[in-house]
Enzyme design. Structure first.
Site, PDB file in Angstrom:
ATOM      1  N   TYR A  85      60.850 -32.383  -2.498  1.00  0.00           N
ATOM      2  CA  TYR A  85      62.244 -31.945  -2.669  1.00  0.00           C
ATOM      3  C   TYR A  85      62.745 -31.241  -1.413  1.00  0.00           C
ATOM      4  CZ  TYR A  85      66.406 -29.639  -4.450  1.00  0.00           C
ATOM      5  OH  TYR A  85      67.689 -29.220  -4.630  1.00  0.00           O
ATOM      6  N   ASP A 166      77.562 -31.253  -8.543  1.00  0.00           N
ATOM      7  CA  ASP A 166      77.452 -31.144  -7.099  1.00  0.00           C
ATOM      8  C   ASP A 166      78.575 -31.801  -6.299  1.00  0.00           C
ATOM      9  OD1 ASP A 166      75.057 -30.317  -8.203  1.00  0.00           O
ATOM     10  OD2 ASP A 166      73.782 -31.530  -6.907  1.00  0.00           O
ATOM     11  N   GLU A 396      69.224 -39.630 -16.271  1.00  0.00           N
ATOM     12  CA  GLU A 396      69.968 -38.470 -15.776  1.00  0.00           C
ATOM     13  C   GLU A 396      71.438 -38.590 -16.185  1.00  0.00           C
ATOM     14  OE1 GLU A 396      69.464 -38.003 -11.571  1.00  0.00           O
ATOM     15  OE2 GLU A 396      70.390 -36.017 -11.547  1.00  0.00           O
TER      16      GLU A 396
HETATM   17  C1  DGY Z   1      70.072 -31.414  -5.997  1.00  0.00           C
HETATM   18  O1  DGY Z   1      69.244 -31.123  -5.142  1.00  0.00           O
HETATM   19  O2  DGY Z   1      70.587 -32.534  -6.100  1.00  0.00           O
HETATM   20  C2  DGY Z   1      70.433 -30.428  -7.005  1.00  0.00           C
HETATM   21  O3  DGY Z   1      71.480 -30.851  -7.815  1.00  0.00           O
HETATM   22  C3  DGY Z   1      70.710 -29.073  -6.446  1.00  0.00           C
HETATM   23  O4  DGY Z   1      70.671 -28.175  -7.503  1.00  0.00           O
END
Ligand code: DGY
Length: 424
Positions: A85, A166, A396
């Protein structure tokens, strides 16, 4: 006899939660989001509550174990390292143990805890509520202190990631003021797990990173961020979610006999009409977010606009206008509720928060509509959510036109919403 396909979906949903359990906290999805996320965990607790109440409370307790001394509750807790990540704990550099991000997320936790409490053996769980209540209150105080500087009754987001939505079109104009010239090179990880057509653009990411760098340069000083952050947007989603959470926190205060705290929470609830006025966009004839720096409405009708019902901001004329929008949008899509109005030229049915349907938002919108006496709308949204999951799987998000899956699979909060609300 119960419907066997519902039974098998129930089992799949439980298996997803158990499979994504990392011991006291649940990852949203093992590859794309391998840490504890704030509002994901709250929804996950509702799913666990259907088969393992102790584990449900623990999810929320683990999240609050990462609360900062000023009441702030981070949007990500990095309990363990995971290179899959970006941006990870070194980029955030919060200086905390455990490492966390420096921004927060929509405050659904108090509403979830109220449901856990009301469904619980109240003798056995009272000590756990007694322990959580001051932490929830501290987080809400933090919001009112640092995220509503002009006392408008709103929640001002300092980063698009805080809103949970986002790349919503609402952030396009306010985020265009963010200077991305010094961001430097970085390697995204989301696009190595998922098709980039389902994700935010490179320009979005540059802005996300620039805002992380800004907050980090302040040492994550919440007062400095409140006063100077280059992105300060009153988010209709977070505002309505905090209003609802304040109603639920008040109910918990009353259950625990906390009179002084109840009075304090009531003063926050008294701001609801002001919040509704500030977030009403006359041109759009709908609720929407507003840039606190320029005073301009963000000009996008999103699924979050429908959360006014959930926030219990009632206004007969505006409520009717919102229901007329729902009618129009329902005529344009296969499944409600798209994250952006399909009549908006920026609508993209597969790109993250610019069109796809999200089960958690549907749950909040449906809950609000049911409370507002709109049982037919609430039931339609619940049924659409259940059908998306039953026909496509625990994804998702979903394309509102075709029901095709968007984003990660085996998604924890979608599984939780199935178990708690959307199952037939
Ligand atoms: C992401 O990294 O896409 C998340 O939504 C951030 O919280």
């Amino acid at each position: 006899m119960s419907n066997p396909s519902t039974d098998s979906l129930d089992q799949q949903a439980r298996d997803i939660l158990i499979g994504n359990d990392r011991g006291g906290y649940t990852v949203p999805n093992g590859r794309v989001y391998p840490f504890q996320w704030n509002w994901d965990s709250a929804f996950v607790a509702l799913g666990f509550a259907t088969f393992d109440p102790d584990r449900a409370w623990r999810e929320v307790e683990t999240l609050f174990a990462a609360q900062w001394p000023d009441g702030f509750l981070p949007h990500i807790v990095f309990w363990k390292e995971d290179a899959g990540y970006f941006p990870g704990p070194q980029v955030w550099a919060s200086g905390r143990t455990p490492p966390t991000s420096g921004i927060t997320q929509p405050p659904v936790a108090a509403s979830v805890v109220r449901q856990l409490w009301e469904g619980a053996d109240q003798v056995a769980f009272r000590p756990r509520l007694e322990a959580l209540f001051p932490k929830l209150l501290a987080w809400h105080r933090w919001f009112h202190r640092f995220r509503d500087p002009q006392k408008k009754g709103v929640v001002v987001a300092m980063h698009p990631w805080e809103t949970g939505r986002d790349n919503s079109a609402e952030w396009d104009a306010p985020a265009s003021a963010v200077d991305v010239s010094q961001v430097g090179a970085y390697q995204r990880r989301d696009t190595s797990h998922l098709d980039q057509s389902m994700r935010p653009t490179k320009l979005d990411y540059d802005r996300y990173l620039a805002l992380v760098q800004y907050g980090r340069a302040t040492g994550w000083n919440h007062q400095t961020i409140t006063d100077t952050n280059p992105f300060r947007v009153a988010d209709v989603g977070m505002t309505m979610i905090l209003l609802r959470a304040n109603h639920d926190l008040l109910a918990l205060a009353q259950a625990l006999g906390r009179r002084v705290e109840a009075e304090e929470i009531q003063t926050w609830l008294d701001l609801a009409p002001a919040a509704g006025d500030y977030l009403w966009d006359e041109r759009l004839n709908a609720y929407g977010s507003r840039d606190l720096i320029t005073g301009q409405a963000c000009g996008a009708l999103t699924s979050a606009s429908f959360l006014a019902f959930y926030g219990r901001v009632r206004h007969p004329v505006r409520d009717r206008a919102m229901l007329a929008h729902a009618e129009r949008i329902a005529g344009r899509v296969g499944r409600m509720v798209p994250s952006l109005d399909p009549d908006d030229p920026r609508f993209e049915p597969m790109r993250y928060w610019r069109g796809p349907v999200w089960a958690v938002v549907n749950y909040l919108v449906g809950t609000g509509l049911a409370d507002a006496g709109q049982a037919d709308w609430a039931e339609k949204i619940r049924r659409d959510t259940g059908e998306l999951i039953a026909t496509t799987g625990f994804h998702e998000a979903y394309d509102p036109l075709t029901s095709a899956p968007s984003g990660g699979d085996d998604f924890s909060w979608t599984a939780a919403i199935w178990l708690h609300w959307a199952r037939r």
